[in-house]
Design an enzyme around this catalytic site. Sequence first.
Site, mmCIF file in Angstrom:
data_model
loop_
_atom_site.group_PDB
_atom_site.id
_atom_site.type_symbol
_atom_site.label_atom_id
_atom_site.label_comp_id
_atom_site.label_asym_id
_atom_site.label_seq_id
_atom_site.Cartn_x
_atom_site.Cartn_y
_atom_site.Cartn_z
ATOM 1 N N PHE A 1 5.216 2.998 -0.374
ATOM 2 C CA PHE A 1 6.679 2.862 -0.354
ATOM 3 C C PHE A 1 7.273 4.069 0.337
ATOM 4 O O PHE A 1 6.841 5.186 0.115
ATOM 5 C CB PHE A 1 7.238 2.816 -1.783
ATOM 6 N N GLY A 2 8.268 3.824 1.164
ATOM 7 C CA GLY A 2 9.018 4.929 1.736
ATOM 8 C C GLY A 2 10.463 4.804 1.311
ATOM 9 O O GLY A 2 10.801 3.944 0.497
ATOM 10 N N ILE B 1 0.808 -1.220 0.000
ATOM 11 C CA ILE B 1 0.000 0.000 0.000
ATOM 12 C C ILE B 1 0.841 1.269 0.000
ATOM 13 O O ILE B 1 0.319 2.369 -0.120
ATOM 14 C CB ILE B 1 -0.985 0.042 1.199
ATOM 15 N N PHE C 1 12.954 3.874 3.120
ATOM 16 C CA PHE C 1 13.580 2.676 3.671
ATOM 17 C C PHE C 1 12.663 1.473 3.690
ATOM 18 O O PHE C 1 13.089 0.382 4.038
ATOM 19 C CB PHE C 1 14.008 2.940 5.126
ATOM 20 N N SER C 2 11.411 1.673 3.397
ATOM 21 C CA SER C 2 10.469 0.592 3.713
ATOM 22 C C SER C 2 9.389 0.407 2.657
ATOM 23 O O SER C 2 9.179 1.254 1.792
ATOM 24 C CB SER C 2 9.783 0.920 5.042
ATOM 25 N N THR C 3 8.743 -0.735 2.780
ATOM 26 C CA THR C 3 7.540 -0.997 2.000
ATOM 27 C C THR C 3 6.430 -1.225 3.015
ATOM 28 O O THR C 3 6.631 -1.872 4.041
ATOM 29 C CB THR C 3 7.719 -2.278 1.164
ATOM 30 N N VAL C 4 5.262 -0.672 2.730
ATOM 31 C CA VAL C 4 4.139 -0.860 3.648
ATOM 32 C C VAL C 4 3.090 -1.709 2.946
ATOM 33 O O VAL C 4 2.741 -1.450 1.792
ATOM 34 C CB VAL C 4 3.538 0.501 4.080
ATOM 35 N N ASP D 1 9.395 15.176 10.516
ATOM 36 C CA ASP D 1 9.042 14.906 9.113
ATOM 37 C C ASP D 1 7.529 15.056 8.892
ATOM 38 O O ASP D 1 6.908 14.224 8.230
ATOM 39 C CB ASP D 1 9.512 13.511 8.713
HETATM 40 N N1 LIG Z 1 -0.503 2.554 8.811
HETATM 41 C C1 LIG Z 1 -0.655 2.770 7.518
HETATM 42 N N2 LIG Z 1 -1.841 2.570 6.907
HETATM 43 C C2 LIG Z 1 -1.989 2.805 5.577
HETATM 44 N N3 LIG Z 1 -1.009 3.261 4.768
HETATM 45 C C3 LIG Z 1 0.200 3.490 5.317
HETATM 46 C C4 LIG Z 1 0.448 3.247 6.707
HETATM 47 N N4 LIG Z 1 1.727 3.570 6.976
HETATM 48 C C5 LIG Z 1 2.260 3.985 5.808
HETATM 49 N N5 LIG Z 1 1.355 3.934 4.808
HETATM 50 C C6 LIG Z 1 1.591 4.309 3.396
HETATM 51 O O1 LIG Z 1 2.935 4.009 3.070
HETATM 52 C C7 LIG Z 1 3.648 5.219 2.713
HETATM 53 C C8 LIG Z 1 5.075 5.115 3.227
HETATM 54 O O2 LIG Z 1 5.053 4.967 4.634
HETATM 55 P P1 LIG Z 1 6.070 5.731 5.593
HETATM 56 O O3 LIG Z 1 6.031 7.201 5.254
HETATM 57 O O4 LIG Z 1 5.766 5.386 6.999
HETATM 58 O O5 LIG Z 1 7.441 5.063 5.130
HETATM 59 P P2 LIG Z 1 8.904 5.643 5.229
HETATM 60 O O6 LIG Z 1 9.872 4.649 4.695
HETATM 61 O O7 LIG Z 1 9.159 6.076 6.624
HETATM 62 O O8 LIG Z 1 8.763 6.881 4.260
HETATM 63 P P3 LIG Z 1 9.523 8.254 4.150
HETATM 64 O O9 LIG Z 1 10.386 8.099 2.960
HETATM 65 O O10 LIG Z 1 8.415 9.278 3.922
HETATM 66 O O11 LIG Z 1 10.262 8.481 5.424
HETATM 67 C C9 LIG Z 1 2.813 6.353 3.327
HETATM 68 O O12 LIG Z 1 2.980 7.563 2.634
HETATM 69 C C10 LIG Z 1 1.401 5.817 3.194
HETATM 70 O O13 LIG Z 1 0.915 6.035 1.890
#
Ligand SMILES: Nc1ncnc2c1ncn2[C@@H]1O[C@H](COP(=O)(O)OP(=O)(O)OP(=O)(O)O)[C@@H](O)[C@H]1O
Length: 342
Positions: free
Chosen positions: A11-12, A9, A14-17, A131
Site C-alpha cells: 500500500f502506498g 502486495i 495513493f495506491s494499492t499494489v 523519495d
Molecule cells: N513492482 C513491485 N513489486 C513488488 N512490490 C511492489 C512493487 N511496487 C510496489 N511494491 C510494494 O508496494 C509498496 C507501495 O508501493 P509504492 O511505494 O510504489 O506506492 P506509493 O503509493 O507511491 O507509495 P508512497 O506512499 O511511498 O509514495 C512498496 O513499498 C512495495 O512494498
Amino acid sequence: MEWVRGETIGFGTFSTVSTATKSRNSGDFPALIAVKSTGSYGAASLSNEKSVLDSLRDCPEIIRCYGEDSTVENGEEMHNLFLEYASRGSLARYMKKLGGEGLPESTVRRYTGSVLRGLRHIHAKGFAHCDIKLGNILLFNDGSVKIADFGLAMRVHGDLTALRKSEEIRGTPLYMAPESVNDNEYGSAADVWALGCAVVEMLSGKTAWSVKEGSHFMSLLIRIGVGDELPKIPEMLSEEGKDFLSKCFVKDQAKRWTAEMLLNHSFVAIDLEDDHREDFVVKVKEEDKVLMSPKCPFEFDDWDSFTLDSNPSLDSPVERLGSLVSGSIPDWSVGESWVSVR
Ligand SMILES: Nc1ncnc2c1ncn2[C@@H]1O[C@H](COP(=O)(O)OP(=O)(O)OP(=O)(O)O)[C@@H](O)[C@H]1O
C-alpha cells in the site's frame, strides 16, 4: 493487455499494489507482473510515474514499466500501471523482518552501488527521484535491487541543480535534505542525502535520525534544517563506509558529492566477488516468502511520503518551518507519529 489481478502486495499513500497475471498471451510481458492501482485521487501521480519511467527505460537498476490501462472495479474507475514484479518486496519490509538488525556491510555496499547506478541514470536524464528510502528500493529473488516509486519524481531544471521555488514540500521527513526543509529545493543532491540515510538504515537497522517515539515531526525538520547536527554514522562501520557517508551528509548541497562521484568511492567500487549473494538467500526464511508487504501506519519509520502546498514567499528557514508548525496549513494530520496529508 488482458490481465487478472492477484494478491495485494503493498500500500502506498495513493495506491494499492498487487500482483497480476496475463490472461492471454499478449505483448512482451512476463507472466507475473505488479500492478499499481489508484482511483481518481492518485491518477496524476500515477501518470507522472508512467511518463518518468518511460524516459528512464533500459536501466537495470530502475523498475521497468510495461504500460498502463484503466478499469472499472466496484463502480470506481481505477488507473493501473504495470510494473516489473519484485518478488521480495521492499528493503524496508525486509529490514523489518530482521527485527532491528542491520545487513552485512558487503551487502550494503552492493545495494548502495546499485542504487547509485540507478540515481546516476535518473540524474543524467534530468530528473530527481525525490523519495529515495528503503520502502522504494525493491528486492529481487537473485538478491539484486532496483529503484521504484517515481510518483514524486520531477524534472530538474538546469544542469543537475536543485529545483528552486518549488511550490510544495514533498518527500519523507526522515530522508529530507537540509535544502528541501529550508528552501524547498529538490534535486539530485537531495537524492544523494536520502541515499545516505538509507545506507545508515541498512547498516544499523535503525533510522539515520534517532527520534523519540511520539515526538513531533517538526522537531526533526528543525534538526535537519537548522544547526550543524548530522545523521549519526554507525560506529562499527569501516573507515571507507564512514568516509562515504561523510560525502553524502554535507549540509551545503553544492559541496555534497554527486552519484557519479560516489560511484568511484572505494565503498562501492568493489569487486562483486567480495559480496555474498548466497548469504541473502540463506537468510530469507520460508515465512518471508509471503507476498504481502503492507505498510504499518503506526510505526515511526513509516512516516509517509507527502506533498504539501507551502508558502513559497517565506525566505528564512525559521520562518518557513514556523509556518508549517503554525497550523496555517490545514491538511496535516499527525497521529501516533504518523504524518499524512489528505
Ligand atoms: N513492482 C513491485 N513489486 C513488488 N512490490 C511492489 C512493487 N511496487 C510496489 N511494491 C510494494 O508496494 C509498496 C507501495 O508501493 P509504492 O511505494 O510504489 O506506492 P506509493 O503509493 O507511491 O507509495 P508512497 O506512499 O511511498 O509514495 C512498496 O513499498 C512495495 O512494498
